[in-house]
Design an enzyme around this catalytic site. Structure first.
Site, PDB file in Angstrom:
ATOM      1  N   GLU A 131       0.833  -1.212   0.000  1.00 12.56           N
ATOM      2  CA  GLU A 131       0.000   0.000   0.000  1.00 12.56           C
ATOM      3  C   GLU A 131       0.862   1.255   0.000  1.00 12.56           C
ATOM      4  OE1 GLU A 131      -2.907   2.542   2.885  1.00 12.56           O
ATOM      5  OE2 GLU A 131      -3.014   0.370   3.112  1.00 12.56           O
ATOM      6  N   THR A 167      -3.479   2.944   5.582  1.00  8.99           N
ATOM      7  CA  THR A 167      -4.832   2.748   6.100  1.00  8.99           C
ATOM      8  C   THR A 167      -4.921   1.728   7.223  1.00  8.99           C
ATOM      9  OG1 THR A 167      -5.354   1.068   4.427  1.00  8.99           O
ATOM     10  CG2 THR A 167      -5.871   3.368   3.883  1.00  8.99           C
ATOM     11  N   SER A 230       1.530  -9.747   8.076  1.00 11.74           N
ATOM     12  CA  SER A 230       0.450  -8.766   8.154  1.00 11.74           C
ATOM     13  C   SER A 230       0.788  -7.598   9.072  1.00 11.74           C
ATOM     14  CB  SER A 230      -0.828  -9.451   8.644  1.00 11.74           C
ATOM     15  OG  SER A 230      -1.841  -8.491   8.890  1.00 11.74           O
ATOM     16  N   SER A 231       0.856  -6.391   8.491  1.00 11.23           N
ATOM     17  CA  SER A 231       1.093  -5.184   9.279  1.00 11.23           C
ATOM     18  C   SER A 231      -0.079  -4.950  10.224  1.00 11.23           C
ATOM     19  CB  SER A 231       1.268  -3.988   8.337  1.00 11.23           C
ATOM     20  OG  SER A 231       1.363  -2.785   9.053  1.00 11.23           O
TER      21      SER A 231
END
Length: 295
Positions: A131, A167, A230-231
């Site tokens: 992202e 986000t 996964s952030s």
């Protein structure tokens, strides 16, 4: 032993939409569909879709493809990806999350405006994250990325600063970064009026923090299921673990350890926005098996 899956955990809209698009395309007869990067930061789900014909490629491999279909995942892509698709006659199945696309547009407009004012675009996010790559692409890769306080050293605080967030980052982390930037501007003799902080964290994601905190308090043991890439998973587990020290981060049911359940009357299972419900159910089944054995 009571075992409960958190009803608010699991895929966010953007991830669910991307996976549905991939499955629809594969079910329509396509033997192979390429995906630029892991469709979701969850190894189990990537492996499941791989068996259906979804092939993960990197950016270097993308440049070698011609005349085929490529899925753009929810994280979004920079403008260069779309230009390359035109050059190589690639049909893009664009599953970019609408929230991410809106943010990309905001970043682009802010960059155009700050360029005229000698300003800087700052992205609070994880360097190298898909992202973030898409967001910095809207600034011709001139945006500065910050994750930790030390990263702020690259900013010129005498010039205008516009801050956005990836986000899926922590809300608390964003506002801490905002406060640190304000302090740096004041120390440098800059004008706080020239600082524009934009909380661009997805509310579907940020609302899960208080929900998860309540869920963690309600159980003796909490099993947080997430891919280690996964952030969002890392951020949400921090929230859970702060509330309940008997919280454990696992990728799948095989990582469960019997001793974690000792003395527990209730076990809560939750996960990231990239965690599929079927995986949490597998963990639930395994906990119930172990619960019988422990008892």
């Amino acid at each position: 032993m009571q075992v409960t899956i958190d009803k608010n955990s699991g895929y966010c809209f953007g991830v669910e939409f991307a996976i549905q698009m991939a499955e629809d395309e594969l079910n329509s007869g396509a033997e192979t569909l390429y995906c630029l990067g892991d469709i979701v930061h969850n190894r189990m789900e990537v492996e499941r879709l791989n068996k259906q014909g979804l092939r993960v490629i990197d950016r270097e491999q993308l440049g070698t493809l011609h005349d085929c279909k490529v899925l753009i995942r929810a994280h979004g892509e920079p403008p260069e990806t779309y230009q390359l698709a035109l050059q190589n006659n690639l049909e893009l199945i664009d599953a970019s999350c609408p929230v991410v696309l809106k943010l990309q547009n905001r970043v682009k407009h802010a960059f155009d405006a700050t360029t005229r004012d000698n300003g800087q675009i700052i992205i609070y996010g994880q360097p190298g994250h898909a992202e973030v790559i898409g967001l910095t692409g809207q600034t011709r890769n001139q945006a500065l990325i910050v994750m930790h306080e030390a990263d702020l050293d690259q900013i010129d605080f005498t010039r205008p600063v516009t801050l956005f967030s990836q986000t899926t980052k922590s809300t608390a982390g964003f506002y801490k970064m905002k406060a640190l930037i304000e302090a740096r501007i004041a120390a440098a003799g800059g004008a706080l009026e020239s600082f524009d902080a934009n909380d661009s964290i997805c509310r579907q994601v940020s609302n899960r923090e208080p929900q998860l905190a309540r869920f963690a308090q309600e159980h003796d043991v909490v099993l947080f299921v997430s891919g280690r890439k996964s952030s969002n998973g890392k951020a949400l587990f921090t929230v859970v673990n702060a509330v309940n020290p008997r919280s454990y981060f696992i990728e799948n049911e095989n990582e469960l350890q019997d001793e974690w359940l000792l003395g527990a009357n209730s076990v809560g299972i939750c996960g990231a926005t990239s965690t599929p419900l079927w995986l949490m159910r597998q963990v639930q089944d395994r906990v119930e098996e172990l619960g019988v054995a422990v008892a």
